[in-house]
Design an enzyme around this catalytic site. Structure first.
Site, PDB file in Angstrom:
ATOM      1  N   ASP A  76     117.878-131.140  27.477  1.00 16.11           N
ATOM      2  CA  ASP A  76     117.630-129.771  27.932  1.00 16.11           C
ATOM      3  C   ASP A  76     118.808-128.892  27.561  1.00 16.11           C
ATOM      4  OD1 ASP A  76     115.653-128.066  29.471  1.00 16.11           O
ATOM      5  OD2 ASP A  76     117.573-127.506  30.382  1.00 16.11           O
TER       6      ASP A  76
HETATM    7  N1  GTP Z   1     116.587-124.615  15.238  1.00 19.30           N
HETATM    8  C1  GTP Z   1     117.281-124.169  16.313  1.00 19.30           C
HETATM    9  N2  GTP Z   1     116.824-124.484  17.561  1.00 19.30           N
HETATM   10  C2  GTP Z   1     117.560-124.031  18.617  1.00 19.30           C
HETATM   11  C3  GTP Z   1     118.753-123.283  18.475  1.00 19.30           C
HETATM   12  N3  GTP Z   1     119.240-123.015  19.734  1.00 19.30           N
HETATM   13  C4  GTP Z   1     118.380-123.578  20.619  1.00 19.30           C
HETATM   14  N4  GTP Z   1     117.369-124.193  19.947  1.00 19.30           N
HETATM   15  C5  GTP Z   1     116.205-124.892  20.521  1.00 19.30           C
HETATM   16  O1  GTP Z   1     115.865-124.242  21.735  1.00 19.30           O
HETATM   17  C6  GTP Z   1     115.205-125.185  22.568  1.00 19.30           C
HETATM   18  C7  GTP Z   1     115.911-125.173  23.936  1.00 19.30           C
HETATM   19  O2  GTP Z   1     114.936-125.281  24.951  1.00 19.30           O
HETATM   20  P1  GTP Z   1     114.682-126.644  25.764  1.00 19.30           P
HETATM   21  O3  GTP Z   1     113.912-126.289  26.963  1.00 19.30           O
HETATM   22  O4  GTP Z   1     115.940-127.423  25.903  1.00 19.30           O
HETATM   23  O5  GTP Z   1     113.768-127.520  24.767  1.00 19.30           O
HETATM   24  P2  GTP Z   1     112.236-127.290  24.348  1.00 19.30           P
HETATM   25  O6  GTP Z   1     112.200-126.780  22.950  1.00 19.30           O
HETATM   26  O7  GTP Z   1     111.498-126.515  25.387  1.00 19.30           O
HETATM   27  O8  GTP Z   1     111.679-128.773  24.289  1.00 19.30           O
HETATM   28  P3  GTP Z   1     111.709-129.847  25.496  1.00 19.30           P
HETATM   29  O9  GTP Z   1     112.828-130.802  25.147  1.00 19.30           O
HETATM   30  O10 GTP Z   1     110.339-130.495  25.404  1.00 19.30           O
HETATM   31  O11 GTP Z   1     111.952-129.103  26.763  1.00 19.30           O
HETATM   32  C8  GTP Z   1     115.340-126.545  21.897  1.00 19.30           C
HETATM   33  O12 GTP Z   1     114.152-126.863  21.198  1.00 19.30           O
HETATM   34  C9  GTP Z   1     116.485-126.317  20.924  1.00 19.30           C
HETATM   35  O13 GTP Z   1     116.401-127.203  19.802  1.00 19.30           O
HETATM   36  C10 GTP Z   1     119.201-122.975  17.138  1.00 19.30           C
HETATM   37  O14 GTP Z   1     120.226-122.319  16.917  1.00 19.30           O
HETATM   38  N5  GTP Z   1     118.433-123.443  16.099  1.00 19.30           N
END
Ligand code: GTP
Length: 199
Positions: A76
């Site tokens: 997360d």
């Molecule tokens: N490609 C990329 N992704 C980013 C960046 N900053 C944050 N993210 C993405 O933002 C999301 C953060 O939200 P989370 O709630 O942790 O993850 P999610 O995408 O909802 O997926 P879950 O693990 O199923 O919760 C993640 O998928 C990270 O990989 C970035 O600079 N580049």
């Protein structure tokens, strides 16, 4: 002995980072209501660091309960600013307000990892990156949001560093992979140490 990893995440970014590193990984998203959990933990006064850790553990545990013999990774990412925790922007307006709030300021990205093995938590890590945004204009911000909304909507900070999101910043202190949501080096070191990937 090498073991496949179950990734309790819907994040395409995390999946591709692990695959590109040569890790044998299968993604099975653990659907939890992050917004509700994040808000209730914050209302109880939990620190953003602890919120990220708790959400990562909940995702890992949800998948580990279904696959008790598997090696499961939950993740997360939380944006910390002014002792508050922020997740992915719910709308373009949400992203606009959040980026205007962060403009000219420093904030922190916290990327939490929790690994379950045999149905129990066996390792956890939180990566931290401090990022400072430049004083971009409202006009530039409108263009940025229009050009990038379909991509940035999936990111905790409202930006993707490897895309145009880099233009938001004047300084970044910390690990690139942690910004992308997966502190890859500490995870790979641990997997190697345990013999779960070839060293
Ligand atoms: N490609 C990329 N992704 C980013 C960046 N900053 C944050 N993210 C993405 O933002 C999301 C953060 O939200 P989370 O709630 O942790 O993850 P999610 O995408 O909802 O997926 P879950 O693990 O199923 O919760 C993640 O998928 C990270 O990989 C970035 O600079 N580049």
């Amino acid at each position: 002995m090498p073991r496949p990893l179950l990734l309790a995440s819907a994040s395409e970014t995390r999946l591709s980072l692990l695959r590109n590193a040569g890790v044998q990984v299968t993604a099975l998203p653990a659907r939890i209501d992050e917004e509700t959990i994040r808000s209730s933990l914050e209302a109880e006064g939990a620190h953003p660091r602890d919120i990220a850790d708790a959400l990562a553990e909940m995702k890992a545990r949800k998948l580990a309960d279904k696959h008790p013999d598997a090696l499961v990774l939950g993740c997360d990412q939380v944006l910390e600013f002014d002792r508050r925790a922020f997740g992915k922007p719910a709308s373009m307006e949400d992203a606009r307000q959040q980026l205007q709030m962060l403009r000219g300021q420093s904030h922190r990205l916290l990327s939490a990892l929790v690994v379950y093995d045999g149905g129990k938590p066996v390792w956890r890590h939180i990566g931290r990156v401090d990022l400072t945004m430049r004083h971009f204009s409202d006009l530039w911000l409108e263009g940025y949001l229009t050009r990038n909304w379909d991509s940035l909507r999936h990111s905790a900070g409202g930006y993707k560093l490897e895309e145009e999101g880099i233009r938001l910043f004047s300084a970044i202190e910390g690990d690139y992979f942690t910004v992308l949501g997966l502190p890859l080096l500490p995870l790979l070191s641990w997997l190697e140490l345990r013999g779960f990937i070839d060293a």
